[in-house]
Design a protein around this motif. Structure first.
Motif: not given
Ligand code: AMP
Ligand code: GLY
Length: 430
Positions: A376-391
């Motif tokens: 239904n178009g939502d963003l879901i987790t699909n792995g061990g490392r999911v996101l990298g929040i970078t600043a």
């Protein structure tokens, strides 16, 4: 130009993000890509298996689309000869060919190269027979690392602090075949002590352009506890690499490695990542990777001001001597949000919320790694490392604060992240 990027992780999202800023680029394709990448690139469904050496379908896709440059992210296709296949189709491709990618694909080869060209690294021996390997560690009676020779997704290096642990590790590799064909040989090396750092360069086989230094956090839990992972976060620059060490690494490690590969008839083109241990006796090589690091790329690319497309092209054409790269003086930090349980069993399919509500000022960049879009178009987790929040920040502390502000806005069930990313860098600059 039309650019094709191969891969689907955080590293590839960072590459696509950087390439998208190039005025030379009109269109980017990424295979297989991920939902974050799909915001910047076309991710068509072309059958792609990175563990095979049948890359002809990919090459035909690149020819059909008129791709001007292909950039390969992960090590598996490089080790399996994707560059050779693209070259045989007259397609410009950034990365080492199969003969050169062996620098990562065989630890025995890499150790032999270092030994032949006097490149500082831990003392080692390679074995194919378990009984000989066991006799060696019993005789040595000191802490070692036991490593499967081939590619093992970052899991093939096992510490053997006691002789018993080392024997068990040898059995896992050579007898139980936990790493499959990657474990036909085992490399046993002395334990090195010190601080690790990553040194990344571009090369056309002769000339070298140095990219920013970085450091990742391999262990799953705070204070470097828990299991080794692909990397739970990274920062750049790595203050442990002082200007003197930088010069030493270039002279005693990077230059002889590139020259040695040429002498061996394996000229190395592309990106070379050298994992270093800064020991009391100076910098020593822990490993070579034939590709950009992950998550190191997520902190390295935001610190490069120059367009990378001319540099990639120069690596292919042998004209890197004409390229200069301008670096930013800012620091960068990436905090990885992983699925609870990673690097062991974890669940996927968890909805990810909060990405849109990040604070607009000093907004961190979120690189997707293991994400997918639900039916239904939502963003879901699909792995061990999911996101990298970078600043980015004017110093490492500012970048850390910004990245963690981003992390606190994002959520998914059983999200796990380290709270101490860049702690060593902060200690160094105190
Ligand atoms: P590798 O797969 O060779 O990159 O090793 C994975 C990780 O294990 C490295 O990043 C280090 O943290 C650690 N490691 C590998 N070899 C050694 C060594 N000889 N001494 C100390 N740590 C090591
Ligand atoms: N972060 C370590 C690697 O990319 O191999």
């Amino acid at each position: 130009m039309k650019i094709l990027v191969i891969g689907q992780g955080g590293r590839e999202h960072a590459l696509v993000w950087k390439i998208a800023q190039s005025p030379l680029v009109e269109q980017i394709y990424c295979l297989p890509g991920n939902p974050g990448i799909a915001k910047l690139a076309n991710c068509p469904s072309v059958a792609f298996r990175s563990d095979t050496s049948d890359f002809s379908q990919l090459a035909e896709f690149a020819q059909g689309e008129g791709i001007d440059l292909t950039v390969i992210g992960p090590e598996d296709p490089l080790a399996n000869g994707i560059v050779d296949v693209f070259e045989s189709h007259d397609l410009p491709v950034f990365g080492p060919n199969k003969r050169a990618a062996i620098i990562e694909a065989s630890k025995d080869f890499a150790k032999g190269l270092m030994s032949k060209y006097n490149i500082p690294t831990a003392k080692y021996q390679t074995f194919e027979q378990a009984d000989e390997a066991i006799a060696y560690v019993e005789d040595l009676a000191q802490p070692v690392f036991v490593k499967a020779d081939g590619l093992a997704a970052g899991k093939g290096a096992i510490p053997g602090i006691t002789t018993l642990e080392a024997i068990k590790a040898i059995q896992r590799v050579l007898v139980d075949r936990d790493f499959g064909s990657a474990g036909q040989k085992v490399v046993i090396e002395e334990l090195m002590e010190g601080e690790e750092a990553s040194f990344t360069v571009l090369t056309d086989g002769s000339d070298i352009v140095v990219l920013p230094t970085s450091q990742d956090h391999k262990r799953a839990l705070d204070n470097d506890q828990g299991q080794n992972t692909g990397g739970m976060g990274a920062y750049s620059p790595a203050p442990v690499i002082t200007p003197e060490l930088h010069q030493q690494v270039m002279e005693s490690i990077v230059r002889p490695t590139i020259d040695g590969m040429k002498v061996e008839g394996r000229p190395y083109k592309g990106v070379l990542y050298v994992g270093l241990m800064i020991t009391d006796q100076g910098p020593k090589v822990v490993e070579y990777n034939c590709r950009f690091g992950d998550p190191e790329t997520q902190v390295l690319l935001p610190r490069i001001k120059s367009d990378l497309i001319p540099a990639f092209t120069a690596c292919i054409n042998g004209t890197l001597a004409q390229v200069e790269i301008e670096l930013s003086s800012e620091a960068a930090v990436c905090v990885v949000m992983a699925s609870g349980g990673y690097p062991q069993r974890y669940q996927t399919g968890r909805p990810i919320v909060g990405l849109e509500s990040l604070p607009p000022t000093e907004q961190p960049t979120v690189f997707h790694a293991g994400t997918a879009t639900s039916q239904n178009g939502d963003l879901i987790t699909n792995g061990g490392r999911v996101l990298g929040i970078t600043a980015l920040g004017h110093d490492i502390q500012t970048a850390v604060e910004c990245a963690y502000r981003g992390v606190s806005n994002i959520n998914f069930d059983q999200a796990h992240y380290r709270t101490d990313i860049a702690h060593r860098a902060i200690e160094h600059v105190k």
